[in-house]
Design a protein around this motif. Sequence first.
Motif, PDB file in Angstrom:
ATOM      1  N   GLU A 263       0.829  -1.207   0.000  1.00 17.49           N
ATOM      2  CA  GLU A 263       0.000   0.000   0.000  1.00 17.49           C
ATOM      3  C   GLU A 263       0.862   1.256   0.000  1.00 17.49           C
ATOM      4  O   GLU A 263       0.560   2.228  -0.693  1.00 17.49           O
ATOM      5  CB  GLU A 263      -0.928  -0.003   1.205  1.00 17.49           C
ATOM      6  CG  GLU A 263      -1.966   1.082   1.152  1.00 17.49           C
ATOM      7  CD  GLU A 263      -2.997   0.948   2.260  1.00 17.49           C
ATOM      8  OE1 GLU A 263      -3.491   1.997   2.708  1.00 17.49           O
ATOM      9  OE2 GLU A 263      -3.296  -0.185   2.669  1.00 17.49           O
TER      10      GLU A 263
ATOM     11  N   ARG B 273       0.673   4.032  -2.898  1.00 13.64           N
ATOM     12  CA  ARG B 273       0.343   5.436  -2.622  1.00 13.64           C
ATOM     13  C   ARG B 273       1.432   6.373  -3.133  1.00 13.64           C
ATOM     14  O   ARG B 273       1.145   7.462  -3.630  1.00 13.64           O
ATOM     15  CB  ARG B 273       0.093   5.640  -1.141  1.00 13.64           C
ATOM     16  CG  ARG B 273      -1.164   4.958  -0.671  1.00 13.64           C
ATOM     17  CD  ARG B 273      -1.698   5.546   0.614  1.00 13.64           C
ATOM     18  NE  ARG B 273      -2.815   4.749   1.107  1.00 13.64           N
ATOM     19  CZ  ARG B 273      -4.056   4.817   0.626  1.00 13.64           C
ATOM     20  NH1 ARG B 273      -4.324   5.621  -0.364  1.00 13.64           N
ATOM     21  NH2 ARG B 273      -5.010   4.059   1.128  1.00 13.64           N
TER      22      ARG B 273
ATOM     23  N   LEU C 123      -6.849   1.413  -4.486  1.00 15.40           N
ATOM     24  CA  LEU C 123      -6.340   2.566  -3.747  1.00 15.40           C
ATOM     25  C   LEU C 123      -7.008   3.812  -4.287  1.00 15.40           C
ATOM     26  O   LEU C 123      -7.074   4.015  -5.487  1.00 15.40           O
ATOM     27  CB  LEU C 123      -4.825   2.694  -3.902  1.00 15.40           C
ATOM     28  CG  LEU C 123      -3.952   1.682  -3.212  1.00 15.40           C
ATOM     29  CD1 LEU C 123      -2.481   1.986  -3.487  1.00 15.40           C
ATOM     30  CD2 LEU C 123      -4.196   1.681  -1.728  1.00 15.40           C
TER      31      LEU C 123
END
Length: 75
Positions: A46, A50, A74
């Motif tokens: 993650e 990001r 996401l």
Amino acid sequence: MKKPILSIDEPESKKAPRADRLPTEGFVMVVDGHFKSKFDTAEAAEAAGRKLKSTYPMLQIEIYDAATQVRTLLS
């Protein structure tokens, strides 16, 4: 052409993972529908997703959990 002789100390090279098969363990970052990077934890995947999303906001980035076979988008 002569074949190279393998010594006992040199292990045979491992085959590269195939790109057309789903991963069986870990977490994978999926960019625009294509598997890209494999991670051991969801947090690491993650974080990388990001960071990529902040640089290129037009990309669709998902995290694929190989154990449960679930993709998380996401935003």
